[in-house]
Design a protein around this motif. Structure first.
Motif, PDB file in Angstrom:
ATOM      1  N   LEU A   1       0.791  -1.264   0.067  1.00 13.64           N
ATOM      2  CA  LEU A   1      -0.060   0.113  -0.026  1.00 13.64           C
ATOM      3  C   LEU A   1       0.795   1.320  -0.073  1.00 13.64           C
ATOM      4  CD1 LEU A   1      -2.799  -0.949   2.548  1.00 13.64           C
ATOM      5  CD2 LEU A   1      -2.737  -1.285   0.081  1.00 13.64           C
ATOM      6  N   PHE A   2       2.221   1.228   0.503  1.00 17.41           N
ATOM      7  CA  PHE A   2       2.842   2.518   0.526  1.00 17.41           C
ATOM      8  C   PHE A   2       4.378   2.038   0.066  1.00 17.41           C
ATOM      9  CE2 PHE A   2      -0.424   2.999   3.781  1.00 17.41           C
ATOM     10  CZ  PHE A   2      -0.907   4.155   3.436  1.00 17.41           C
ATOM     11  N   GLU A   3       4.868   2.925  -0.561  1.00 15.32           N
ATOM     12  CA  GLU A   3       6.254   3.030  -1.064  1.00 15.32           C
ATOM     13  C   GLU A   3       7.155   3.680   0.029  1.00 15.32           C
ATOM     14  OE1 GLU A   3       6.780   4.838  -4.625  1.00 15.32           O
ATOM     15  OE2 GLU A   3       5.872   3.600  -5.795  1.00 15.32           O
ATOM     16  N   ARG A   4       7.827   2.981   0.809  1.00 13.56           N
ATOM     17  CA  ARG A   4       8.739   3.323   1.814  1.00 13.56           C
ATOM     18  C   ARG A   4      10.242   3.907   1.450  1.00 13.56           C
ATOM     19  NH1 ARG A   4       4.883  -0.623   2.783  1.00 13.56           N
ATOM     20  NH2 ARG A   4       4.794  -1.169   4.910  1.00 13.56           N
ATOM     21  N   GLY A   5      10.489   5.167   2.027  1.00 16.79           N
ATOM     22  CA  GLY A   5      11.738   5.692   1.495  1.00 16.79           C
ATOM     23  C   GLY A   5      12.108   6.862   2.481  1.00 16.79           C
ATOM     24  N   ARG A   6      13.314   7.880   2.053  1.00 21.39           N
ATOM     25  CA  ARG A   6      13.612   8.727   2.606  1.00 21.39           C
ATOM     26  C   ARG A   6      12.452   9.991   2.678  1.00 21.39           C
ATOM     27  NH1 ARG A   6      19.572  10.157   0.550  1.00 21.39           N
ATOM     28  NH2 ARG A   6      18.532   9.581  -1.298  1.00 21.39           N
ATOM     29  N   PHE A   7      11.576   9.799   1.446  1.00 17.89           N
ATOM     30  CA  PHE A   7      10.558  10.734   1.387  1.00 17.89           C
ATOM     31  C   PHE A   7       9.512  10.577   2.475  1.00 17.89           C
ATOM     32  CE2 PHE A   7      10.261   7.394  -1.814  1.00 17.89           C
ATOM     33  CZ  PHE A   7       9.152   6.969  -1.351  1.00 17.89           C
ATOM     34  N   GLY A   8       9.604   9.476   3.022  1.00 20.76           N
ATOM     35  CA  GLY A   8       8.510   8.999   3.943  1.00 20.76           C
ATOM     36  C   GLY A   8       7.672   7.694   3.297  1.00 20.76           C
ATOM     37  N   ALA A   9       6.225   7.750   3.317  1.00 27.39           N
ATOM     38  CA  ALA A   9       5.588   6.810   2.594  1.00 27.39           C
ATOM     39  C   ALA A   9       4.497   7.343   1.831  1.00 27.39           C
ATOM     40  CB  ALA A   9       4.763   6.161   4.061  1.00 27.39           C
ATOM     41  N   ARG A  10       4.730   6.980   0.516  1.00 26.76           N
ATOM     42  CA  ARG A  10       3.802   7.459  -0.496  1.00 26.76           C
ATOM     43  C   ARG A  10       2.890   6.265  -0.996  1.00 26.76           C
ATOM     44  NH1 ARG A  10       7.834   8.835  -4.677  1.00 26.76           N
ATOM     45  NH2 ARG A  10       8.094  10.652  -3.354  1.00 26.76           N
ATOM     46  N   PRO A  11       1.699   6.683  -1.160  1.00 26.80           N
ATOM     47  CA  PRO A  11       0.749   5.525  -1.332  1.00 26.80           C
ATOM     48  C   PRO A  11       1.077   5.083  -2.912  1.00 26.80           C
ATOM     49  CG  PRO A  11      -0.749   7.494  -0.364  1.00 26.80           C
ATOM     50  CD  PRO A  11       0.927   7.835  -0.657  1.00 26.80           C
ATOM     51  N   THR A  12       0.900   3.730  -2.946  1.00 27.18           N
ATOM     52  CA  THR A  12       1.045   3.147  -4.282  1.00 27.18           C
ATOM     53  C   THR A  12      -0.524   3.218  -4.754  1.00 27.18           C
ATOM     54  OG1 THR A  12       0.198   0.900  -3.512  1.00 27.18           O
ATOM     55  CG2 THR A  12       2.710   1.280  -3.341  1.00 27.18           C
ATOM     56  N   PRO A  13      -0.678   2.852  -6.168  1.00 27.57           N
ATOM     57  CA  PRO A  13      -2.021   2.776  -6.469  1.00 27.57           C
ATOM     58  C   PRO A  13      -2.984   2.093  -5.605  1.00 27.57           C
ATOM     59  CG  PRO A  13      -0.638   2.818  -8.266  1.00 27.57           C
ATOM     60  CD  PRO A  13       0.207   2.855  -7.240  1.00 27.57           C
ATOM     61  N   ALA A  14      -2.561   0.951  -5.310  1.00 28.49           N
ATOM     62  CA  ALA A  14      -3.452   0.375  -4.554  1.00 28.49           C
ATOM     63  C   ALA A  14      -3.657   0.812  -3.045  1.00 28.49           C
ATOM     64  CB  ALA A  14      -2.830  -1.242  -4.161  1.00 28.49           C
ATOM     65  N   GLY A  15      -2.695   1.467  -2.718  1.00 22.29           N
ATOM     66  CA  GLY A  15      -2.973   2.461  -1.386  1.00 22.29           C
ATOM     67  C   GLY A  15      -3.834   3.549  -1.445  1.00 22.29           C
ATOM     68  N   GLU A  16      -3.787   4.143  -2.791  1.00 21.71           N
ATOM     69  CA  GLU A  16      -4.638   5.199  -2.970  1.00 21.71           C
ATOM     70  C   GLU A  16      -6.121   4.780  -2.841  1.00 21.71           C
ATOM     71  OE1 GLU A  16      -4.075   8.221  -3.059  1.00 21.71           O
ATOM     72  OE2 GLU A  16      -2.126   8.880  -3.731  1.00 21.71           O
ATOM     73  N   ARG A  17      -6.356   3.702  -3.323  1.00 21.98           N
ATOM     74  CA  ARG A  17      -7.591   3.110  -3.691  1.00 21.98           C
ATOM     75  C   ARG A  17      -8.007   2.466  -2.210  1.00 21.98           C
ATOM     76  NH1 ARG A  17     -10.847   1.756  -7.942  1.00 21.98           N
ATOM     77  NH2 ARG A  17     -12.339   0.138  -7.569  1.00 21.98           N
ATOM     78  N   ALA A  18      -6.859   2.029  -1.461  1.00 20.61           N
ATOM     79  CA  ALA A  18      -7.392   1.440  -0.145  1.00 20.61           C
ATOM     80  C   ALA A  18      -7.758   2.737   0.948  1.00 20.61           C
ATOM     81  CB  ALA A  18      -6.360   0.636   0.321  1.00 20.61           C
ATOM     82  N   ALA A  19      -6.913   3.734   0.634  1.00 23.10           N
ATOM     83  CA  ALA A  19      -7.417   4.836   1.458  1.00 23.10           C
ATOM     84  C   ALA A  19      -8.633   5.406   0.974  1.00 23.10           C
ATOM     85  CB  ALA A  19      -5.966   6.060   1.319  1.00 23.10           C
ATOM     86  N   ALA A  20      -8.902   5.677   0.077  1.00 22.67           N
ATOM     87  CA  ALA A  20     -10.461   6.122  -0.365  1.00 22.67           C
ATOM     88  C   ALA A  20     -11.495   5.391   0.207  1.00 22.67           C
ATOM     89  CB  ALA A  20     -10.354   6.368  -2.017  1.00 22.67           C
ATOM     90  N   HIS A  21     -11.293   4.179  -0.028  1.00 27.43           N
ATOM     91  CA  HIS A  21     -12.376   3.455   0.581  1.00 27.43           C
ATOM     92  C   HIS A  21     -12.497   3.344   2.179  1.00 27.43           C
ATOM     93  CE1 HIS A  21     -14.129   1.160  -2.823  1.00 27.43           C
ATOM     94  NE2 HIS A  21     -12.640   0.990  -3.310  1.00 27.43           N
ATOM     95  N   ALA A  22     -11.267   3.400   2.880  1.00 32.29           N
ATOM     96  CA  ALA A  22     -11.169   3.511   4.154  1.00 32.29           C
ATOM     97  C   ALA A  22     -11.809   4.792   4.765  1.00 32.29           C
ATOM     98  CB  ALA A  22      -9.670   3.476   4.692  1.00 32.29           C
ATOM     99  N   ARG A  23     -11.596   5.828   3.881  1.00 32.62           N
ATOM    100  CA  ARG A  23     -12.055   7.272   4.403  1.00 32.62           C
ATOM    101  C   ARG A  23     -13.929   7.139   4.253  1.00 32.62           C
ATOM    102  NH1 ARG A  23      -8.282   9.143   0.810  1.00 32.62           N
ATOM    103  NH2 ARG A  23      -6.508   9.991   1.749  1.00 32.62           N
TER     104      ARG A  23
END
Length: 318
Positions: free
Chosen positions: A50-72
């Motif tokens: 659901l998230f790409e991890r890195g020095r930038f933090g945690a960026r939602p993947t396409p699956a993560g964006e969809r999951a977050a939308a459903h969660a909201r």
């Protein structure tokens, strides 16, 4: 698959919104490691990263964006469940109602609607977010679960996955510096949100309209530039409400284009009391939508007027 608990949904949304596990932990009052552990568990349950991890933090993947939308959206329905159960006992609707709208709708269409809604349901707390109507615009806020209802420019059916309907069609008019002897010879001032798909064909057929040579951030800046003598513009009626005396508004004739304005919401929120109440108010105002004044003068509550007001400015009702 094991069902996700509400707290897991809150963690998912917090990470997506905040862009990192640490910031999400601060928002939720827990630790970064607890958030990270919870996200790994959510990913195992859903079977997706659901998230790409890195020095930038945690960026939602396409699956993560969809999951977050459903969660909201699920979390919002849980809040609505509680609000409507309380209302069934007290007979009084309470709680937040989140509305996304493009700038001119937020300035001139929503205020009279919200005034009427407040009179009918004083316990509803409306939160309005102004969204640029570019790409998916306000509809994207609704689909992502960040708004309950959006005021959007509609050219037909609502976007996939949403429901909605028309509220009004606003005519376009030519705006130019007051007293200019040949306004069509002026440069064209425009902004990115102005020309929707329904007006592009009309726009392309106007050989007197040059390409835009002056670009502004929004319709308010366009009016200011036109009033300062920097050019002319072709603008929809809502944007012309309260236009300053330094500009004149000219009818574009019977073939003038129109911009459709409507509402969008999700199928599940369309049945809820607060959203239905606002839709009823918007529709009641929309029934006189072809009577838009769309001209200088009058506070937002006077955005709709009599047929004669419309005819004086734009000609016979369509």
């Amino acid at each position: 698959m094991t069902d996700l608990a509400p707290q897991e949904l809150r963690i998912l949304v917090a990470v997506a919104d905040e862009g990192g596990f640490s910031a999400a932990g601060t928002r939720l009052g827990t630790t970064q490691s607890a958030v990270s552990h919870a996200v790994r568990g959510i990913e195992r349950k859903l079977g997706a990263v659901l998230f790409e991890r890195g020095r930038f933090g945690a960026r939602p993947t396409p699956a993560g964006e969809r999951a977050a939308a459903h969660a909201r959206r699920v979390l919002r329905m849980l809040a609505v469940l509680a609000a409507e159960v309380r209302a069934s006992e007290s007979g009084r609707l309470t709680g937040p109602l989140r509305v996304a709208a493009f700038r001119s709708a937020a300035l001139y269409l929503l205020p009279p609607a919200l005034e009427r809604l407040a009179a009918q349901h004083p316990g509803i707390e409306v939160e309005v977010t102004v969204v640029r109507e570019l790409g998916a615009g306000t509809a994207a806020e609704v689909a992502a679960g960040r708004a309950d209802l959006g005021i959007a420019t509609l050219t037909g059916a609502p976007p996939a996955g949403l429901v909605g309907g028309p509220l009004l069609e606003e005519p376009y008019a030519l705006v130019h510096p007051a007293g200019h002897p040949d306004p069509r010879a002026l440069p064209l001032v425009d902004w990115a949100e102005n020309c929707g798909s329904r007006t592009r064909d009309w726009w392309a057929a106007q050989d007197w309209l040059p390409p835009a040579t002056v670009r502004a951030e929004d319709d308010g800046a366009v009016l200011s530039m036109v009033g300062s003598g920097l050019g002319m513009a072709v603008m929809p009626a809502l944007s012309l409400t309260g236009a300053p005396p330094s500009v004149e508004i000219a009818d574009l004739g019977p073939d003038r284009p129109y911009r459709g304005v409507g509402y969008v919401t999700t199928p599940e929120l369309a049945t809820t009391d607060a959203v239905r109440a606002l839709i009823r108010v918007l529709r009641s105002l929309g029934r006189v939508s072809t009577q838009l004044r769309g001209v200088r003068g009058g506070p937002p509550s006077q955005i709709v007027g009599s047929p004669s007001n419309y005819a004086d400015r734009y000609g016979p009702l369509p």
